[in-house]
Scaffold this motif. Structure first.
Motif, PDB file in Angstrom:
ATOM      1  N   GLU A  48       6.362  -7.817   1.843  1.00  0.00           N
ATOM      2  CA  GLU A  48       5.493  -6.408   1.249  1.00  0.00           C
ATOM      3  C   GLU A  48       4.998  -6.360  -0.617  1.00  0.00           C
ATOM      4  O   GLU A  48       4.180  -5.600  -0.462  1.00  0.00           O
ATOM      5  N   CYS A  49       5.363  -7.284  -1.307  1.00  0.00           N
ATOM      6  CA  CYS A  49       4.812  -7.694  -2.411  1.00  0.00           C
ATOM      7  C   CYS A  49       3.425  -7.913  -2.459  1.00  0.00           C
ATOM      8  O   CYS A  49       2.378  -7.923  -2.413  1.00  0.00           O
ATOM      9  N   GLU A  50       3.027  -8.972  -0.981  1.00  0.00           N
ATOM     10  CA  GLU A  50       2.091  -9.077  -0.561  1.00  0.00           C
ATOM     11  C   GLU A  50       0.980  -8.247  -0.056  1.00  0.00           C
ATOM     12  O   GLU A  50      -0.413  -7.575  -0.466  1.00  0.00           O
ATOM     13  N   LYS A  51       1.900  -7.030   0.782  1.00  0.00           N
ATOM     14  CA  LYS A  51       1.175  -6.324   1.199  1.00  0.00           C
ATOM     15  C   LYS A  51       0.149  -5.114   0.274  1.00  0.00           C
ATOM     16  O   LYS A  51      -0.406  -4.830   0.273  1.00  0.00           O
ATOM     17  N   GLN A  52       1.376  -4.650  -1.038  1.00  0.00           N
ATOM     18  CA  GLN A  52       1.563  -4.324  -1.573  1.00  0.00           C
ATOM     19  C   GLN A  52      -0.351  -4.243  -3.438  1.00  0.00           C
ATOM     20  O   GLN A  52      -0.654  -3.474  -3.110  1.00  0.00           O
ATOM     21  N   VAL A  53       0.249  -5.153  -3.036  1.00  0.00           N
ATOM     22  CA  VAL A  53      -0.667  -6.258  -4.521  1.00  0.00           C
ATOM     23  C   VAL A  53      -1.969  -6.343  -3.533  1.00  0.00           C
ATOM     24  O   VAL A  53      -3.258  -5.461  -4.043  1.00  0.00           O
TER      25      VAL A  53
END
Length: 386
Positions: A48-53
């Motif tokens: 999820e962090c990869e997607k949001q960044v």
């Protein structure tokens, strides 16, 4: 309470330079990691962090890593930097920028910065690309102190010569250049989520790219380049993956990114208004084409003696301040690096002081800092900052 110990009790709380602001969902998300048993270098929070960044940078892909330095090293790998190549980096930067090039087997070329943005000087880059000492594997532009570099001229030079441009946006998440998000301007970019950054994972970094093949390869080599469940490897890899625990903290921080960048800008505006203009005390320039992330509010003073004096003066008043970067060219580990310098970085070296700017700095605390700085200015001989 023992009256004999009264003299040991501080009258005021110490004001730190820049510390994490953990008032969101950090505890809840960490508890979920434990409950679900996702604590290592895989898990839903990493994804999820990869997607949001990636979305924040306007990129198609992001690959998480354990810190910003490893993210830089991975970015150089993705850019095609080979052993023996040269990598252009600013002379005025954190050591990690040059160290990542060394770790990739490359030789840093130290280039000067501009007075306007304290970042890579296009004229220096042009001179290096016109007469390179060897193959240039990549150029790294650093968005110093969260302020965007003037990237368009650098992009044009790199495209003309076919050299990849990597953005070192370690402290610049949330900043914008001519309306475009930092991290989405070069061929690749990296962010850092160290404890002193605007948003933190405790430790952590991220590489962003639009190239699906690069992202797939980076995800593989950051996990030892292991192919499938068996112990077979496609190439020599690294153990660089971010843990789900770190990503849990980071996701909670991302949820409050706009709030925290706004706080940084508000703090910077209050300092600007209080300090005004002075030939001996100059805040970092902020260009009209930039929306700075205002990561570390910093001022330039007349010389190194003044910088040390200001830090000591604030320290005596329980206020943490710090002299910022020194040039790499005058330090032993980088003494053999090729260089193209004009003296701007040398003038910044040891003369830039960062002031408290944690996102939860209160008005009362900032008032204490401002009063202390103004008192220092009143008692300090007036000299012009170079």
């Amino acid at each position: 309470f023992c009256p004999h110990l009264a003299h040991l009790t501080p009258l005021t709380e110490r004001i730190p330079l820049a510390i994490p602001d953990l008032r969101g969902n950090e505890s809840a998300y960490l508890a979920r990691c434990v409950q679900d048993n996702w604590v290592s270098s895989a898990g839903p929070f990493v994804t999820e962090c990869e997607k949001q960044v990636a979305a924040l940078a306007g990129r198609a892909h992001a690959v998480a890593s354990v810190n910003g330095t490893t993210a830089l090293q991975l970015a150089m790998k993705a850019a095609g930097v080979r052993s023996g190549d040269h990598v252009v980096v600013p002379d005025w930067t954190f050591a990690a920028t040059a160290n990542a090039a060394h770790h990739a087997g490359a030789i840093p070329i130290l280039a000067d910065v501009t007075e306007e943005s304290w970042s890579l000087d296009p004229s220096m880059l042009e001179a290096i690309l016109r007469d390179p000492p060897g193959r240039i594997g990549a150029v790294v532009v650093v968005h110093a102190l969260g302020h965007p570099a003037d990237v368009d001229p650098l992009v044009a030079l790199c495209r003309t010569t076919g050299v990849p441009l990597i953005e070192d946006a370690a402290g610049a998440i949330g900043a914008r250049y001519k309306g475009r998000p930092v991290g989405g301007l070069g061929d690749l970019a990296i962010f850092s989520f160290n404890g002193n950054k605007t948003i933190t994972a405790g430790g952590g970094g991220m590489v962003v790219t639009d190239d699906e093949g690069q992202a797939k390869r980076l995800r593989a080599i950051s996990a030892q380049a292991r192919s499938g469940a068996e112990y077979r490897y496609d190439e020599i890899g690294f153990n660089y993956r971010m843990t789900n625990l770190n990503a849990a903290v980071l996701l909670a921080q991302i949820e409050r990114l706009e709030e925290m960048v706004a706080a940084k800008r508000r703090i910077a505006a209050a300092y600007d208004a209080a300090f005004g203009t002075s030939a001996s005390f100059v805040p970092m320039p902020r260009a009209p084409w930039a929306d700075s992330g205002c990561w570390l509010y910093s001022v330039r003073v007349a010389n190194e003696e003044s910088a040390k004096s200001l830090v000591a003066h604030l320290g005596e008043r329980d206020i943490e301040a710090r002299v910022f970067w020194r040039t790499l060219s005058d330090q032993a580990p980088y003494s053999d690096c090729p260089r193209k310098l004009t003296g701007v970085a040398a003038g910044l070296s040891g003369t830039v002081v960062s002031l408290p700017c944690s996102t939860h700095l209160t008005g009362e605390e900032q008032g204490r800092v401002i009063d202390a700085v103004l008192a220092w200015r009143m008692q300090t001989p007036r000299r012009t900052a170079r």
